[in-house]
Design an enzyme around this catalytic site. Structure first.
Site, short mmCIF file in Angstrom:
data_model
loop_
_atom_site.label_atom_id
_atom_site.label_comp_id
_atom_site.label_asym_id
_atom_site.label_seq_id
_atom_site.Cartn_x
_atom_site.Cartn_y
_atom_site.Cartn_z
CE LYS A 120 22.10 -66.30 81.28
NZ LYS A 120 23.48 -66.66 81.60
CG ASP A 138 23.21 -64.71 86.96
OD1 ASP A 138 22.92 -64.99 87.83
OD2 ASP A 138 23.95 -63.62 86.58
#
Length: 214
Positions: A120, A138
């Site tokens: 991420k 997220d």
């Protein structure tokens, strides 16, 4: 969501916010990497408060290393998990100095090799700093992918792959920002604000929520 709905969804988000940006504050790629590393399980607001104190004192890999663990922790102790994040950031700075001439690398493989930098975080840096059409999934984007029908998936990677496959190419670079901001302020976790959502007409979520009376 079908292809036409997805196109309408992103065209509407683009019209409302033609040049979306991250809410993390930074002035260099290294500051961005640091802020994203610190933002795990923390709010952008909280990270910005800490980095406003940290960056005027140390905003390069070597300057962070010169602070040492105790020094670095004194600046970021208001952020959740600050002890482990400080360790990871120092280890990352050491690698940047030794292996990358103090520069943030531009490849996913090199980024993910840095301590505390997962997929991420690497996606955020590749997208925000280097303009690549990556999708950092997220909690907000994972929720939106499933709730709206845009890209349902059981894992963040499933949602990431689905989004990259289904979002039209012309929207991919900015889609990450639009979805995060939409999830943060409109399509919220406990109750989506469907009655004030500009893209509700394209979304599969049912039944739409309505404003409280009174």
């Amino acid at each position: 969501m079908n292809r036409n709905a997805i196109a309408g969804f992103f065209a509407t988000l683009q019209a409302a916010n033609p040049m979306p940006v991250t809410e993390l504050e930074y002035t260099s790629v290294f500051e961005l990497l640091t802020a994203v590393l610190l933002s795990a399980q923390a709010t952008d607001v909280g990270v910005n408060k800490a980095t406003r104190r940290l960056y005027p004192v140390a905003n390069t890999p070597q300057a962070i290393l010169d602070l040492g663990l105790d020094g670095l922790e004194s600046y970021i102790k208001t952020i959740g998990l600050y002890h482990s994040k400080a360790k990871h950031l120092l280890q990352t700075c050491q690698m940047l100095v030794q292996l990358h001439d103090s520069q943030v690398p531009r490849t996913r493989e090199a980024l993910e090799a840095l301590p505390g930098v997962g997929r991420k975080t690497a996606n955020v840096v590749l997208n925000v700093a280097f303009g690549e059409p990556t999708m950092a999934v997220d909690t907000h984007i994972f929720r939106l992918g499933n709730r709206t029908g845009l890209a349902p998936g059981k894992t963040p990677l499933d949602v990431e792959k689905g989004l990259l496959k289904r979002i039209p190419p012309e929207y991919r670079v900015d889609a990450h920002h639009w979805l995060i901001l939409h999830g943060r302020y409109v399509c919220q976790a406990r109750k989506p604000l469907c009655w004030q959502c500009g893209v509700a007409q394209f979304c599969d979520f049912q039944p739409k929520t309505v404003a409280a009376a009174g």
